[in-house]
Enzyme design. Structure first.
Site, PDB file in Angstrom:
ATOM      1  NE  ARG A 184      18.335  -4.371   2.011  1.00  0.00           N
ATOM      2  CZ  ARG A 184      19.652  -4.508   1.738  1.00  0.00           C
ATOM      3  NH1 ARG A 184      20.163  -5.695   1.435  1.00  0.00           N
ATOM      4  NH2 ARG A 184      20.467  -3.481   1.803  1.00  0.00           N
ATOM      5  CB  SER A 234      15.961   2.123   2.977  1.00  0.00           C
ATOM      6  OG  SER A 234      17.241   2.645   3.146  1.00  0.00           O
ATOM      7  CD  GLU A 304      14.799  -2.519   2.732  1.00  0.00           C
ATOM      8  OE1 GLU A 304      15.366  -1.947   1.779  1.00  0.00           O
ATOM      9  OE2 GLU A 304      15.331  -2.679   3.842  1.00  0.00           O
TER      10      GLU A 304
HETATM   11  C1  LIG Z   1      17.859   3.273  11.519  1.00  0.00           C
HETATM   12  C2  LIG Z   1      17.739   2.042  10.666  1.00  0.00           C
HETATM   13  C3  LIG Z   1      18.768   1.689   9.805  1.00  0.00           C
HETATM   14  C4  LIG Z   1      18.676   0.540   9.006  1.00  0.00           C
HETATM   15  N1  LIG Z   1      19.716   0.227   8.186  1.00  0.00           N
HETATM   16  C5  LIG Z   1      19.651  -0.892   7.436  1.00  0.00           C
HETATM   17  C6  LIG Z   1      20.743  -1.266   6.589  1.00  0.00           C
HETATM   18  O1  LIG Z   1      21.778  -0.618   6.545  1.00  0.00           O
HETATM   19  N2  LIG Z   1      20.611  -2.392   5.850  1.00  0.00           N
HETATM   20  C7  LIG Z   1      19.491  -3.173   5.887  1.00  0.00           C
HETATM   21  O2  LIG Z   1      19.426  -4.199   5.187  1.00  0.00           O
HETATM   22  N3  LIG Z   1      18.433  -2.834   6.671  1.00  0.00           N
HETATM   23  C8  LIG Z   1      18.487  -1.735   7.442  1.00  0.00           C
HETATM   24  N4  LIG Z   1      17.429  -1.389   8.244  1.00  0.00           N
HETATM   25  C9  LIG Z   1      16.198  -2.210   8.236  1.00  0.00           C
HETATM   26  C10 LIG Z   1      16.207  -3.371   9.266  1.00  0.00           C
HETATM   27  O3  LIG Z   1      17.163  -3.142  10.269  1.00  0.00           O
HETATM   28  C11 LIG Z   1      16.502  -4.708   8.571  1.00  0.00           C
HETATM   29  O4  LIG Z   1      15.535  -5.001   7.574  1.00  0.00           O
HETATM   30  C12 LIG Z   1      16.548  -5.888   9.537  1.00  0.00           C
HETATM   31  O5  LIG Z   1      17.022  -7.014   8.848  1.00  0.00           O
HETATM   32  C13 LIG Z   1      15.201  -6.189  10.187  1.00  0.00           C
HETATM   33  O6  LIG Z   1      15.429  -7.119  11.233  1.00  0.00           O
HETATM   34  P1  LIG Z   1      14.427  -7.196  12.461  1.00  0.00           P
HETATM   35  O7  LIG Z   1      14.919  -8.226  13.398  1.00  0.00           O
HETATM   36  O8  LIG Z   1      14.167  -5.849  12.995  1.00  0.00           O
HETATM   37  O9  LIG Z   1      13.129  -7.756  11.719  1.00  0.00           O
HETATM   38  P2  LIG Z   1      11.605  -7.283  11.942  1.00  0.00           P
HETATM   39  O10 LIG Z   1      11.445  -5.884  11.471  1.00  0.00           O
HETATM   40  O11 LIG Z   1      11.150  -7.611  13.297  1.00  0.00           O
HETATM   41  O12 LIG Z   1      10.899  -8.240  10.899  1.00  0.00           O
HETATM   42  C14 LIG Z   1      11.172  -8.092   9.505  1.00  0.00           C
HETATM   43  C15 LIG Z   1      10.645  -9.341   8.794  1.00  0.00           C
HETATM   44  O13 LIG Z   1      11.449 -10.462   9.203  1.00  0.00           O
HETATM   45  C16 LIG Z   1      10.597 -11.509   9.679  1.00  0.00           C
HETATM   46  N5  LIG Z   1      11.304 -12.260  10.715  1.00  0.00           N
HETATM   47  C17 LIG Z   1      12.004 -11.756  11.783  1.00  0.00           C
HETATM   48  N6  LIG Z   1      12.529 -12.767  12.508  1.00  0.00           N
HETATM   49  C18 LIG Z   1      12.151 -13.922  11.899  1.00  0.00           C
HETATM   50  C19 LIG Z   1      12.347 -15.315  12.164  1.00  0.00           C
HETATM   51  N7  LIG Z   1      13.051 -15.733  13.215  1.00  0.00           N
HETATM   52  N8  LIG Z   1      11.807 -16.233  11.298  1.00  0.00           N
HETATM   53  C20 LIG Z   1      11.088 -15.819  10.248  1.00  0.00           C
HETATM   54  N9  LIG Z   1      10.834 -14.527   9.948  1.00  0.00           N
HETATM   55  C21 LIG Z   1      11.364 -13.596  10.752  1.00  0.00           C
HETATM   56  C22 LIG Z   1       9.378 -10.802  10.234  1.00  0.00           C
HETATM   57  O14 LIG Z   1       8.271 -11.687  10.298  1.00  0.00           O
HETATM   58  C23 LIG Z   1       9.212  -9.667   9.202  1.00  0.00           C
HETATM   59  O15 LIG Z   1       8.480 -10.126   8.083  1.00  0.00           O
HETATM   60  C24 LIG Z   1      17.505  -0.268   9.065  1.00  0.00           C
HETATM   61  C25 LIG Z   1      16.465   0.073   9.949  1.00  0.00           C
HETATM   62  C26 LIG Z   1      16.583   1.206  10.749  1.00  0.00           C
HETATM   63  C27 LIG Z   1      15.482   1.543  11.705  1.00  0.00           C
END
Ligand SMILES: Cc1cc2nc3c(=O)[nH]c(=O)nc-3n(C[C@H](O)[C@H](O)[C@H](O)COP(=O)(O)OP(=O)(O)OC[C@H]3O[C@@H](n4cnc5c(N)ncnc54)[C@H](O)[C@@H]3O)c2cc1C
Length: 311
Positions: A184, A234, A304
């Site tokens: 992560r 998580s 996280e």
């Molecule tokens: C139901 C559910 C299940 C999940 N299961 C998993 C799983 O199995 N495994 C897992 O790893 N995670 C899981 N997650 C967490 C989440 O999906 C991940 O962490 C995912 O990578 C977040 O991506 P996002 O686009 O939503 O980022 P956001 O939540 O929008 O942002 C997260 C971080 O990334 C940064 N960011 C986003 N885009 C950019 C960019 N282009 N440049 C620079 N920084 C950026 C943001 O500034 C922020 O700091 C889950 C979440 C939910 C709700």
């Protein structure tokens, strides 16, 4: 000068095009469905517009935040001061030989389905992770023993400084190794780089076999995770040698509730929004769980998810 006046003066064409808006509630843009407004909310449609917004923010020393799918964040009830830049319109995907590329705002699910249709295997583990490509690379997202690191070949990015953004070639390139991907974590977090696009190295495979693998991973997810309620996945990182959900369960906290935020009955590593939860409810519950786990097991649970906005 007030931020909205500064923007009206320096980026009027982006307001006219509807790319910049003011005081936009963020709850609908987060998987938790929690959070107050963004003072300024932008959805750039090109990398040039993204660069213009970043240059403006950096020149005037204004806070900005890149928002992907909003699946790993908790936004303050009071909202976020400064500029929130949502990447969803930067969502192109392409195939070249066994490589698939996706821009930062492309949905990870769509990218996985695109790879499946193209008969390319390697991203099956990721089809149920609610993310954009940018968010997934930023977090080195992973599931079922696989992570983005296993398939990532390279990325393009922007550096958050004016010299670089004003240079002839502001788009920089990272090899797989230069991402420093670990559990992560990535160079994007440590150096505050802005992710633009990644290329993934995949293997040819029968689309039917790919679809079966995806289906099986998605079913496992449905069995174990509370997908019927808003959450951010998580909440805590996995501490070395422990399973977070088990630690929380053994503290007797399954279903424990503060306000409308609760430890999921289905998976103790998730906090769910039962309807109308506030960020304050979630923060209080996080603190309660951290204290309980520390006093029973001496284990520090690190979050996280990222908390954003006004305290
Ligand atoms: C139901 C559910 C299940 C999940 N299961 C998993 C799983 O199995 N495994 C897992 O790893 N995670 C899981 N997650 C967490 C989440 O999906 C991940 O962490 C995912 O990578 C977040 O991506 P996002 O686009 O939503 O980022 P956001 O939540 O929008 O942002 C997260 C971080 O990334 C940064 N960011 C986003 N885009 C950019 C960019 N282009 N440049 C620079 N920084 C950026 C943001 O500034 C922020 O700091 C889950 C979440 C939910 C709700």
């Amino acid at each position: 000068m007030m931020l909205n006046q500064l923007i009206k003066e320096h980026l009027p064409e982006l307001i006219d095009k509807g790319i910049i808006q003011f005081e936009v509630p963020l709850a609908p843009y987060t998987s938790f469905k929690i959070g107050g407004p963004a003072e300024v909310f932008c959805q750039p449609k090109s990398i040039y517009e993204l660069i213009d917004i970043l240059k403006f923010a950096i020149s005037f020393n204004i806070n900005y935040f890149i928002l992907g799918n909003g699946s790993n964040i908790l936004v303050s009830d009071k909202g976020i001061e400064g500029i929130v830049i949502k990447t969803s319109a930067l969502n192109k995907m392409e195939r070249k030989e066994n490589l698939i590329s996706g821009y930062c705002g492309a949905s990870l699910k769509n990218l996985c389905y695109f790879a499946r249709e193209e008969g390319l295997s390697g991203l099956e583990f990721a089809s149920g992770i609610p993310a954009t490509v940018g968010g997934a690379v930023f977090m080195n997202a992973g599931a079922f023993g696989y992570e983005i690191k296993d398939v990532l070949l390279s990325s393009d990015y922007l550096e958050p400084n004016l010299d670089s953004l004003n240079s002839l070639n502001p788009i920089k390139h990272l090899s797989a190794k230069e991402h420093n991907l670990a559990y992560r974590s990535s160079v994007f977090q440590k150096q505050k780089l802005i992710h633009i696009k990644s290329i993934f190295q995949l293997q040819p495979e029968d689309p039917k076999i790919i679809a079966e693998r995806m289906h099986s991973f998605e079913n496992k997810r449905k069995e174990k995770q509370p997908l019927d309620l808003p959450s951010a996945g998580s909440v805590f990182k996995r501490p070395d040698g422990f399973f977070t959900g088990k630690l929380i369960e053994e503290c007797g906290l399954r279903g424990y509730q503060i306000g409308k935020a609760a430890i999921s009955e289905k998976h103790c590593g998730f906090i769910v929004n039962l309807g109308g939860a506030t960020a304050a409810d979630v923060l209080a519950l996080i603190k309660y769980v951290q204290d309980a786990v520390y006093s029973k097991f001496g284990v520090n649970l690190e979050t996280e998810i990222r908390f954003l906005g006004k305290e």
